[in-house]
Design an enzyme around this catalytic site. Structure first.
Site, PDB file in Angstrom:
ATOM      1  CG  ASP A  51      -2.424  -0.643   1.346  1.00 12.55           C
ATOM      2  OD1 ASP A  51      -2.906  -0.243  -0.074  1.00 12.55           O
ATOM      3  OD2 ASP A  51      -2.112  -1.955   1.756  1.00 12.55           O
ATOM      4  CD  GLU A 156      -6.295  -3.282  -1.196  1.00  9.01           C
ATOM      5  OE1 GLU A 156      -7.755  -4.017  -0.206  1.00  9.01           O
ATOM      6  OE2 GLU A 156      -5.630  -2.172  -1.351  1.00  9.01           O
ATOM      7  CG  HIS A 183     -10.693  -1.962   0.712  1.00  7.25           C
ATOM      8  ND1 HIS A 183     -11.801  -1.122   1.749  1.00  7.25           N
ATOM      9  CD2 HIS A 183      -9.935  -3.015   0.663  1.00  7.25           C
ATOM     10  CE1 HIS A 183      -9.809  -1.268   2.601  1.00  7.25           C
ATOM     11  NE2 HIS A 183      -9.235  -2.099   1.753  1.00  7.25           N
ATOM     12  CG  HIS A 224     -10.937  -6.569   0.565  1.00  5.90           C
ATOM     13  ND1 HIS A 224     -11.341  -5.832   2.004  1.00  5.90           N
ATOM     14  CD2 HIS A 224      -9.520  -5.972   0.477  1.00  5.90           C
ATOM     15  CE1 HIS A 224      -9.750  -5.223   2.433  1.00  5.90           C
ATOM     16  NE2 HIS A 224      -9.103  -5.192   1.793  1.00  5.90           N
ATOM     17  CG  ASP A 353      -2.786  -5.567   3.978  1.00  8.02           C
ATOM     18  OD1 ASP A 353      -2.449  -4.252   2.733  1.00  8.02           O
ATOM     19  OD2 ASP A 353      -3.322  -5.612   3.964  1.00  8.02           O
TER      20      ASP A 353
END
Length: 435
Positions: A51, A156, A183, A224, A353
């Protein structure tokens, strides 16, 4: 790598046989790590989800001037990621997550996603000796062989396409090579794992999205989404799927993790679960503590309305009294083991992540830590070939599979001209949540 086995001639009842004998085992920690580093010089380690792009937006408003990505350790709040530590971690390919929150809707979500794609390109161009944009599996192999890190883009959250296959196609043209269908909140066409079900999985428009992603060659990412949506997507897709950053639900029953029933479907599909490093998804005790912390935060906000500084102070006191439990590297490796046991070694990878989670296992506090995880797997008996698959060969195989499917479909099918209102009616298509 030099084989750990040598051949011995053994005399048994008057006959010579060739038998395998082990070389002295690699037992020292540094020896194991060096063997892993040697592997990563020949096999690209590909992380499915980082991210950093959102961290750049959140911290620096996407302004790269004055920001040195070569070393971020000197920041007041150090990032998990920089070039120095990517090199130390042996990273050969990185899917940069292009994320915008689900309270961005419609054109605002599209515009913000474009801005995040732009920052990936600018970051890569700023450090040409270390990073290069990649769009195919062949690109990843070539860039890794050149000594650079392949930069890939993953969207995402399907809210970013504003319920439009045309927008989806343009994001592919701009380099996006996967899209996470949802998400934390459901979109107008797919159920999220962390929201009340609306469609029981994929809606008809959601099925059209998956089919068009197959035609484009964009990987369908099922992190997700709800378990029903996972199963629906696996039933619709013609290409292998990924879970870009998910753990095993049998070990931690967080709804974001992948249940065994879905893991058992992966061999037929060819997909891969890329294990999330975040303690919140690894350890159920951390999940429970984080939920309690969220509840306490909400209580404090009700108790001290209009006084966020007091809320922050009281929350800090609560966290000191109720610290987040530490998670070990071994616990993360247990998730890799479990996915391997249920789906097989061909269906597990890494999706850290980093810079999207707060709490991480010991020895995996930043992107330099991948060799420590692979060394743990080696100590558990994973072979050289096993580690190569987990590190990157599995996701490269998935990319190659999606590319072959796309080539076949593009030779026989036109772009889908399905409009959201064609299959979902004229109701409100935008969604929001309170993430």
């Amino acid at each position: 790598m030099v084989s750990r086995w040598c051949c011995l001639l053994v005399l048994v009842t008057g006959t010579w046989f060739i038998a395998a004998a082990a070389d002295p085992p690699v037992t020292g920690e540094e020896d194991v790590l060096e063997e892993v580093r040697g592997l990563l010089r020949t096999v690209p380690l590909i992380d499915g989800h980082n991210d950093t792009p959102w961290a750049l937006r959140d911290r620096f408003s996407n302004r790269l001037a004055g920001f040195d990505f070569r070393d971020t350790s000197g920041l007041e709040e150090p990032m998990h990621t920089d070039l120095q530590r990517l090199r130390a971690g042996g990273v050969g390919g990185q899917f940069w997550a292009v994320y915008v929150p689900t309270d961005f809707a419609g054109g605002d979500a599209v515009a913000a996603t474009l801005q995040q794609i732009d920052v990936v390109y600018r970051l890569t161009a700023r450090y040409p000796d270390d990073l290069e944009m990649a769009f195919t599996s062949a690109d990843v192999r070539r860039i890794h062989a050149s000594g650079k890190i392949a930069s890939l883009i993953g969207l995402e959250g399907g809210h970013c396409i504003d319920d439009s296959l045309a927008v989806l196609r343009q994001f592919y043209t701009l380099g996006a090579r996967y899209m996470t269908l949802s998400h934390w909140a459901s979109t107008a066409w797919v159920d999220a794992a962390t929201a009340a079900p609306r469609f029981g999985g994929l809606s008809p428009f959601g099925e059209a999205v998956v089919r068009e992603m197959n035609r484009l060659g964009m990987l369908v990412d099922l992190s997700h989404v709800s378990a029903d949506a996972m199963r629906d997507a696996l039933a619709v897709t013609r290409a292998p799927v990924i879970f870009s950053h998910s753990c095993a639900r049998a070990i931690n029953p967080h709804p974001r993790n992948v249940p065994d029933g879905v893991l058992r479907l992966l061999p037929a599909n060819g997909g891969v679960v890329m294990v999330n490093f975040g303690s919140y998804f690894v350890d159920p005790e951390v999940t429970e503590r984080a939920a309690a912390a969220s509840g306490e935060r909400a209580r404090l906000e009700d108790l001290y309305p209009g006084d966020p500084e007091r809320v922050d102070r009281e929350e800090e006191i609560w966290l000191e009294a109720h610290p987040i439990p530490e998670v070990s590297l071994a616990e993360l490796a247990d998730h890799v083991d479990h996915i391997r046991a249920i789906a097989g070694i061909d269906h597990v990878g890494l999706g850290s992540d980093f810079d999207g989670v707060r709490s991480l296992p010991d020895e995996l506090q930043d992107v330099s830590g991948y060799p420590a995880l692979l060394a743990e797997l080696m100590r558990r008996g994973y072979t050289h070939d096993d580690l190569a698959k987990v590190a990157g060969l599995n996701v490269l195989r998935v990319m190659e599979g999606a590319e072959r499917v796309a080539a076949d479909l593009q030779a026989s099918e036109e772009p889908l001209e399905v409009l959201f209102e064609d299959v979902m009616g004229d109701g409100e298509s935008e969604t929001s949540d309170d993430t």
